[in-house]
Design a protein around this motif. Structure first.
Motif, mmCIF file in Angstrom:
data_model
loop_
_atom_site.group_PDB
_atom_site.id
_atom_site.type_symbol
_atom_site.label_atom_id
_atom_site.label_comp_id
_atom_site.label_asym_id
_atom_site.label_seq_id
_atom_site.Cartn_x
_atom_site.Cartn_y
_atom_site.Cartn_z
ATOM 1 N N PHE A 1 0.816 -1.209 0.000
ATOM 2 C CA PHE A 1 0.000 0.000 0.000
ATOM 3 C C PHE A 1 0.854 1.265 0.000
ATOM 4 C CE2 PHE A 1 -3.085 -3.013 2.236
ATOM 5 C CZ PHE A 1 -3.661 -3.389 1.030
ATOM 6 N N ASP A 2 2.031 1.217 0.601
ATOM 7 C CA ASP A 2 2.946 2.357 0.504
ATOM 8 C C ASP A 2 3.390 2.574 -0.943
ATOM 9 O OD1 ASP A 2 2.856 2.985 3.181
ATOM 10 O OD2 ASP A 2 4.759 2.035 3.696
ATOM 11 N N LEU A 3 3.721 1.480 -1.624
ATOM 12 C CA LEU A 3 4.127 1.582 -3.027
ATOM 13 C C LEU A 3 3.006 2.183 -3.877
ATOM 14 C CD1 LEU A 3 5.932 -1.863 -3.494
ATOM 15 C CD2 LEU A 3 7.021 0.385 -3.664
ATOM 16 N N LEU A 4 1.793 1.682 -3.692
ATOM 17 C CA LEU A 4 0.671 2.168 -4.497
ATOM 18 C C LEU A 4 0.282 3.593 -4.136
ATOM 19 C CD1 LEU A 4 -1.546 -1.039 -4.634
ATOM 20 C CD2 LEU A 4 -0.135 -0.067 -6.455
ATOM 21 N N HIS A 5 0.444 3.952 -2.881
ATOM 22 C CA HIS A 5 0.163 5.322 -2.460
ATOM 23 C C HIS A 5 1.010 6.316 -3.256
ATOM 24 C CE1 HIS A 5 0.799 8.923 0.061
ATOM 25 N NE2 HIS A 5 -0.453 8.731 0.455
ATOM 26 N N ASP A 6 2.258 5.903 -3.569
ATOM 27 C CA ASP A 6 3.157 6.780 -4.320
ATOM 28 C C ASP A 6 3.053 6.572 -5.832
ATOM 29 O OD1 ASP A 6 3.917 7.504 -1.805
ATOM 30 O OD2 ASP A 6 5.948 6.714 -1.920
ATOM 31 N N LEU A 7 2.784 5.346 -6.260
ATOM 32 C CA LEU A 7 2.718 5.058 -7.688
ATOM 33 C C LEU A 7 1.446 5.601 -8.342
ATOM 34 C CD1 LEU A 7 4.004 1.372 -7.657
ATOM 35 C CD2 LEU A 7 5.075 3.252 -8.912
ATOM 36 N N ALA A 8 0.321 5.537 -7.626
ATOM 37 C CA ALA A 8 -0.951 5.956 -8.215
ATOM 38 C C ALA A 8 -0.918 7.404 -8.702
ATOM 39 C CB ALA A 8 -2.097 5.737 -7.224
ATOM 40 N N PRO A 9 -0.459 8.358 -7.895
ATOM 41 C CA PRO A 9 -0.392 9.740 -8.410
ATOM 42 C C PRO A 9 0.547 9.880 -9.598
ATOM 43 C CG PRO A 9 -0.236 9.711 -6.018
ATOM 44 C CD PRO A 9 -0.111 8.292 -6.462
ATOM 45 N N ALA A 10 1.629 9.067 -9.599
ATOM 46 C CA ALA A 10 2.555 9.116 -10.737
ATOM 47 C C ALA A 10 1.879 8.629 -12.010
ATOM 48 C CB ALA A 10 3.799 8.273 -10.440
ATOM 49 N N ALA A 11 0.837 7.803 -11.858
ATOM 50 C CA ALA A 11 0.070 7.321 -13.005
ATOM 51 C C ALA A 11 -1.156 8.185 -13.271
ATOM 52 C CB ALA A 11 -0.357 5.869 -12.774
ATOM 53 N N GLY A 12 -1.366 9.213 -12.439
ATOM 54 C CA GLY A 12 -2.475 10.137 -12.649
ATOM 55 C C GLY A 12 -3.725 9.834 -11.857
ATOM 56 N N LEU A 13 -3.707 8.784 -11.036
ATOM 57 C CA LEU A 13 -4.882 8.407 -10.255
ATOM 58 C C LEU A 13 -4.733 8.882 -8.807
ATOM 59 C CD1 LEU A 13 -4.343 6.006 -12.494
ATOM 60 C CD2 LEU A 13 -6.272 4.939 -11.327
ATOM 61 N N ASP B 1 6.547 -3.881 -11.972
ATOM 62 C CA ASP B 1 6.280 -3.851 -13.414
ATOM 63 C C ASP B 1 5.034 -4.667 -13.758
ATOM 64 O OD1 ASP B 1 8.407 -2.198 -13.970
ATOM 65 O OD2 ASP B 1 9.770 -3.813 -14.558
ATOM 66 N N GLU B 2 4.855 -5.814 -13.095
ATOM 67 C CA GLU B 2 3.663 -6.641 -13.327
ATOM 68 C C GLU B 2 2.400 -5.920 -12.850
ATOM 69 O OE1 GLU B 2 3.494 -10.939 -12.860
ATOM 70 O OE2 GLU B 2 5.578 -10.873 -12.141
ATOM 71 N N ILE B 3 2.507 -5.241 -11.708
ATOM 72 C CA ILE B 3 1.359 -4.482 -11.201
ATOM 73 C C ILE B 3 0.975 -3.382 -12.185
ATOM 74 C CG2 ILE B 3 0.583 -2.884 -9.402
ATOM 75 C CD1 ILE B 3 2.276 -4.478 -7.402
ATOM 76 N N LEU B 4 1.980 -2.638 -12.650
ATOM 77 C CA LEU B 4 1.720 -1.556 -13.595
ATOM 78 C C LEU B 4 1.065 -2.083 -14.872
ATOM 79 C CD1 LEU B 4 5.038 0.501 -13.260
ATOM 80 C CD2 LEU B 4 2.834 0.980 -12.190
ATOM 81 N N GLU B 5 1.547 -3.199 -15.358
ATOM 82 C CA GLU B 5 0.973 -3.789 -16.566
ATOM 83 C C GLU B 5 -0.470 -4.219 -16.334
ATOM 84 O OE1 GLU B 5 1.850 -7.375 -19.802
ATOM 85 O OE2 GLU B 5 3.082 -7.194 -17.997
ATOM 86 N N HIS B 6 -0.710 -4.853 -15.199
ATOM 87 C CA HIS B 6 -2.063 -5.319 -14.900
ATOM 88 C C HIS B 6 -3.034 -4.150 -14.760
ATOM 89 C CE1 HIS B 6 -5.134 -8.072 -13.535
ATOM 90 N NE2 HIS B 6 -5.289 -7.407 -12.396
ATOM 91 N N PHE B 7 -2.565 -3.069 -14.153
ATOM 92 C CA PHE B 7 -3.415 -1.897 -13.968
ATOM 93 C C PHE B 7 -3.489 -1.021 -15.226
ATOM 94 C CE2 PHE B 7 -2.852 -1.546 -9.048
ATOM 95 C CZ PHE B 7 -3.750 -2.593 -8.890
ATOM 96 N N GLY B 8 -2.588 -1.255 -16.176
ATOM 97 C CA GLY B 8 -2.563 -0.422 -17.365
ATOM 98 C C GLY B 8 -1.980 0.955 -17.113
#
Length: 269
Positions: free
Chosen positions: A41-53, A199-206
């Motif tokens: 959840f820490d990773l996604l907390h930071d990755l999501a805004p980088a992806a625009g969400l 990388d797999e998470i990013l691919e799965h989420f698009g």
């Protein structure tokens, strides 16, 4: 800026949903307690805004509320939107409806329950923070009494006492396991391979996130203690640590109690 919503009960909402202008499909991230959930959840907390969400955890949003501690359960289903959000923070499949569950790309992080149970012991006995710093408060004193009781309990006895909680946690996710939108990750496969995992998470989420940004975010949370640290949140990360703490009888009991889930998730007994 925040986006207000209404609860089905008509009550004043306990939180507001952060605004997002993203038209990307919303996604869901689930885990189990002591399965690397904080890392995910820490990773996604930071990755999501980088992806625009926008990242949002319905569970975290109401966790600290006094009425929640008193047993009040909120129906958080109105917070879910089809687009623009990464919903995380789930360590148990919620009792309320998740309207986007059939369409949103989802991930679930699991772990060998024997390691989860050992981690639970050390967390409650040593590293988990009291609910308040006020040493005179009933909440603090109750917490410390429970901590002392756990410290005075043999770890094998403790994990066998709470294995039912782990059974319920695994059972809560069974209906999710075969959904085509779900991708399952095992802690043991990803903890030392975080970049391929992300990388797999990013691919799965698009999601499209620059590589240097991904590396920078991973580096924030890529912790590998040199030795076991019982009083630290990141006590140790190596899979199979339960072998250092649990006897054969306890391992057998846990394997028997969770045999179906171990088989489904590919854990050898």
């Amino acid at each position: 800026m925040t986006l207000s919503f209404k609860l089905k009960s008509g009550e004043k909402p306990p939180v507001d949903l952060p605004e997002t202008e993203s038209e990307a499909q919303s996604v869901l991230a689930f885990s189990m307690a002591k399965a690397g959930s904080t890392l995910l959840f820490d990773l996604l907390h930071d990755l999501a805004p980088a992806a625009g969400l926008a990242y949002f955890s319905p569970e975290n949003a109401v966790w600290g509320r006094k009425d929640r501690k008193a047993g009040k359960v909120y129906d958080m289903s109105p917070v879910f939107r089809d687009k623009g959000y990464c919903y995380g923070g789930f360590r148990f499949y919620p009792a309320y409806d998740v309207p986007v569950i059939e369409t949103a790309p989802s991930i679930l992080l699991v772990r060998d329950p024997k390691d989860m149970l050992v981690s639970n012991y050390f967390s409650n006995a040593f590293s988990h923070r009291p609910p308040t710093d006020d040493e005179e408060s009933p909440a603090y004193q109750q917490f410390m009494k429970r901590r002392e009781r756990i410290r005075n309990t043999d770890i094998n006895d403790y994990v066998r006492q709470i294995v039912g909680n782990t059974q319920r946690m695994f059972a809560s996710y069974r209906a999710l396991l075969h959904k085509p939108t779900l991708k399952i990750f095992r802690y043991e496969d990803v903890i030392e391979q975080k970049r391929p995992w992300v990388d797999e998470i990013l691919e799965h989420f698009g999601w499209a996130v620059p590589g240097e940004t991904v590396d920078e975010i991973i580096a924030r949370y890529d912790l590998f203690p040199d030795a076991e640290k019982p009083d630290a949140h990141v006590r140790q990360v190596k899979p199979g640590n339960y072998r250092e703490h649990l006897n054969k009888q306890t391992v057998t009991a846990i394997n028997a109690a969770l045999a179906e889930d171990l088989a489904i998730l590919g854990y050898t007994r």
